[in-house]
Scaffold this motif. Sequence first.
Motif, PDB file in Angstrom:
ATOM      1  N   PRO A   8      98.082  30.569 128.170  1.00 12.63           N
ATOM      2  CA  PRO A   8      96.417  30.770 128.464  1.00 12.63           C
ATOM      3  C   PRO A   8      95.923  31.201 127.092  1.00 12.63           C
ATOM      4  O   PRO A   8      94.882  30.830 126.907  1.00 12.63           O
ATOM      5  N   ASP A   9      96.429  32.216 126.504  1.00 18.12           N
ATOM      6  CA  ASP A   9      96.050  32.919 125.343  1.00 18.12           C
ATOM      7  C   ASP A   9      96.153  31.777 124.006  1.00 18.12           C
ATOM      8  O   ASP A   9      95.782  32.238 122.831  1.00 18.12           O
ATOM      9  N   LYS A  10      96.826  30.606 124.222  1.00 20.89           N
ATOM     10  CA  LYS A  10      97.068  29.780 123.147  1.00 20.89           C
ATOM     11  C   LYS A  10      96.670  28.596 123.267  1.00 20.89           C
ATOM     12  O   LYS A  10      96.566  27.513 122.552  1.00 20.89           O
ATOM     13  N   LEU A  11      95.609  28.296 124.372  1.00 24.82           N
ATOM     14  CA  LEU A  11      95.006  27.139 124.824  1.00 24.82           C
ATOM     15  C   LEU A  11      93.535  27.142 124.488  1.00 24.82           C
ATOM     16  O   LEU A  11      92.994  28.050 125.006  1.00 24.82           O
TER      17      LEU A  11
ATOM     18  N   SER B 247      88.504  17.640 122.854  1.00 24.23           N
ATOM     19  CA  SER B 247      89.888  17.792 122.215  1.00 24.23           C
ATOM     20  C   SER B 247      90.456  19.174 122.587  1.00 24.23           C
ATOM     21  O   SER B 247      89.710  20.093 122.829  1.00 24.23           O
ATOM     22  N   ILE B 248      91.774  19.228 123.049  1.00 21.01           N
ATOM     23  CA  ILE B 248      92.271  20.350 123.553  1.00 21.01           C
ATOM     24  C   ILE B 248      93.552  20.542 122.505  1.00 21.01           C
ATOM     25  O   ILE B 248      94.257  19.570 122.008  1.00 21.01           O
ATOM     26  N   PHE B 249      93.958  21.735 122.303  1.00 25.59           N
ATOM     27  CA  PHE B 249      95.329  22.057 121.627  1.00 25.59           C
ATOM     28  C   PHE B 249      95.778  23.737 122.133  1.00 25.59           C
ATOM     29  O   PHE B 249      94.954  24.174 122.594  1.00 25.59           O
ATOM     30  N   GLY B 250      96.786  23.714 121.831  1.00 23.98           N
ATOM     31  CA  GLY B 250      97.478  25.053 122.314  1.00 23.98           C
ATOM     32  C   GLY B 250      98.881  25.045 122.154  1.00 23.98           C
ATOM     33  O   GLY B 250      99.638  24.203 121.285  1.00 23.98           O
ATOM     34  N   ARG B 251      99.687  25.683 122.762  1.00 25.12           N
ATOM     35  CA  ARG B 251     101.080  25.930 122.999  1.00 25.12           C
ATOM     36  C   ARG B 251     101.531  25.888 124.396  1.00 25.12           C
ATOM     37  O   ARG B 251     100.877  26.110 125.279  1.00 25.12           O
ATOM     38  N   TYR B 252     102.753  25.403 124.425  1.00 23.18           N
ATOM     39  CA  TYR B 252     103.680  25.543 125.810  1.00 23.18           C
ATOM     40  C   TYR B 252     104.812  25.897 125.716  1.00 23.18           C
ATOM     41  O   TYR B 252     105.409  25.765 124.540  1.00 23.18           O
ATOM     42  N   GLU B 253     105.558  26.337 126.684  1.00 25.77           N
ATOM     43  CA  GLU B 253     106.869  26.800 126.693  1.00 25.77           C
ATOM     44  C   GLU B 253     107.818  25.929 128.046  1.00 25.77           C
ATOM     45  O   GLU B 253     107.077  25.862 128.954  1.00 25.77           O
ATOM     46  N   GLN B 254     108.826  25.482 127.877  1.00 26.67           N
ATOM     47  CA  GLN B 254     109.669  24.742 128.898  1.00 26.67           C
ATOM     48  C   GLN B 254     110.990  25.483 128.895  1.00 26.67           C
ATOM     49  O   GLN B 254     111.647  25.778 128.011  1.00 26.67           O
TER      50      GLN B 254
ATOM     51  N   GLU C  56     104.914  18.437 121.773  1.00 25.48           N
ATOM     52  CA  GLU C  56     105.857  18.261 120.696  1.00 25.48           C
ATOM     53  C   GLU C  56     106.290  19.633 119.938  1.00 25.48           C
ATOM     54  O   GLU C  56     105.346  20.119 119.672  1.00 25.48           O
ATOM     55  N   ASN C  57     107.441  20.046 120.150  1.00 26.00           N
ATOM     56  CA  ASN C  57     108.055  21.103 119.686  1.00 26.00           C
ATOM     57  C   ASN C  57     107.084  22.471 120.070  1.00 26.00           C
ATOM     58  O   ASN C  57     106.987  23.511 119.339  1.00 26.00           O
ATOM     59  N   GLY C  58     106.829  22.512 121.315  1.00 30.15           N
ATOM     60  CA  GLY C  58     106.275  23.653 121.821  1.00 30.15           C
ATOM     61  C   GLY C  58     104.741  23.576 121.589  1.00 30.15           C
ATOM     62  O   GLY C  58     103.949  24.491 121.877  1.00 30.15           O
ATOM     63  N   HIS C  59     104.119  22.572 120.838  1.00 30.92           N
ATOM     64  CA  HIS C  59     102.437  22.300 120.420  1.00 30.92           C
ATOM     65  C   HIS C  59     102.045  21.301 121.553  1.00 30.92           C
ATOM     66  O   HIS C  59     102.707  20.423 121.573  1.00 30.92           O
ATOM     67  N   VAL C  60     100.964  21.599 122.186  1.00 34.00           N
ATOM     68  CA  VAL C  60     100.208  20.650 122.627  1.00 34.00           C
ATOM     69  C   VAL C  60      99.033  20.277 122.314  1.00 34.00           C
ATOM     70  O   VAL C  60      98.087  21.123 121.645  1.00 34.00           O
ATOM     71  N   THR C  61      98.782  18.875 122.084  1.00 27.34           N
ATOM     72  CA  THR C  61      97.089  18.370 121.856  1.00 27.34           C
ATOM     73  C   THR C  61      96.788  17.536 122.795  1.00 27.34           C
ATOM     74  O   THR C  61      97.749  17.083 123.271  1.00 27.34           O
TER      75      THR C  61
ATOM     76  N   ARG D  58     103.969  11.289 123.761  1.00 28.95           N
ATOM     77  CA  ARG D  58     102.267  11.023 123.997  1.00 28.95           C
ATOM     78  C   ARG D  58     102.248  10.517 125.386  1.00 28.95           C
ATOM     79  O   ARG D  58     102.906   9.829 125.471  1.00 28.95           O
ATOM     80  N   TRP D  59     101.477  11.270 126.278  1.00 31.16           N
ATOM     81  CA  TRP D  59     101.217  10.895 127.362  1.00 31.16           C
ATOM     82  C   TRP D  59      99.952  10.379 128.072  1.00 31.16           C
ATOM     83  O   TRP D  59      98.972  11.124 127.447  1.00 31.16           O
ATOM     84  N   ILE D  60      99.610   9.497 128.626  1.00 27.57           N
ATOM     85  CA  ILE D  60      98.369   9.165 129.344  1.00 27.57           C
ATOM     86  C   ILE D  60      98.549   9.843 130.693  1.00 27.57           C
ATOM     87  O   ILE D  60      99.401   9.819 131.425  1.00 27.57           O
ATOM     88  N   VAL D  61      97.142  10.641 130.937  1.00 28.10           N
ATOM     89  CA  VAL D  61      97.055  11.314 132.201  1.00 28.10           C
ATOM     90  C   VAL D  61      96.614  10.364 133.232  1.00 28.10           C
ATOM     91  O   VAL D  61      95.556   9.812 133.081  1.00 28.10           O
ATOM     92  N   GLU D  62      97.553  10.087 134.078  1.00 26.84           N
ATOM     93  CA  GLU D  62      97.339   9.086 135.136  1.00 26.84           C
ATOM     94  C   GLU D  62      96.747   9.571 136.358  1.00 26.84           C
ATOM     95  O   GLU D  62      95.924   8.848 136.870  1.00 26.84           O
ATOM     96  N   ALA D  63      96.695  10.622 136.794  1.00 27.77           N
ATOM     97  CA  ALA D  63      96.007  11.563 137.916  1.00 27.77           C
ATOM     98  C   ALA D  63      96.234  12.839 137.640  1.00 27.77           C
ATOM     99  O   ALA D  63      96.884  13.569 136.949  1.00 27.77           O
TER     100      ALA D  63
END
Length: 213
Positions: free
Chosen positions: A157-160, A138-145, A126-131, A98-103
């Motif tokens: 973009p199609d999952k956010l 509120s935002i929600f979706g998926r990410y890949e690393q 967490e595990n490819g999911h973003v909230t 969990r991260w605070i957006v500083e900038a």
Amino acid sequence: MTDDTEQRVIALIDRIPVAGAPVADLVREGVRTRQRRRTRWIAGGAGSLAVIGIVTAILMSGSDASRGRDPVPVASDSPTATSTTTTPAAPLPIVEGRWIVEALIGPGGKPVLDDRWRGQVWLKLENGHVTGDTGVNSIFGRYEQGGADGEDLVFLPDKLGTTLVGCTDSSGANCEPPLLDRLLAVRHVSQVGKKVYLHAESWMIVAVLRPAG
């Protein structure tokens, strides 16, 4: 100067470490020329005195080893067993948590996160999911690393998505921090200490994250 003396002078000159010094070549040529032309002395033996003077000068300015001092070591580019070093691999960027957006940084390099929203905008990966929260929605979706060193990161973009609460200031302009828009520009990630940096394709910083709590 006798033949024996001349031979000793030539041998001495040949041993003098004066690499690239034209003076030594001139001295050798002068002595050898004198051997071939013994009958042609110039100015009553002045040539021999000049040769002896040059040889003496060379001996006086000889190498450090001839003066009883150790030669100065010269750096070498040749690899040695003691000079071999290994560079440790950089740690993989840790994005989960969990991260605070500083900038938040806009496309032109200008900060776009107003001070009033600081500490209120956050992400959880967490595990490819973003909230997360923009401070308004509120935002929600998926990410890949991916990438060899985990340096590639993309929010799909199609999952956010986001909730649709409006926010306007006194002038009627949208006052919501553009978190969703900046996440869509992310292509790379890096980490320095505990902070995580999200980058665009050009590696321009898009967002700076610090651990929550």
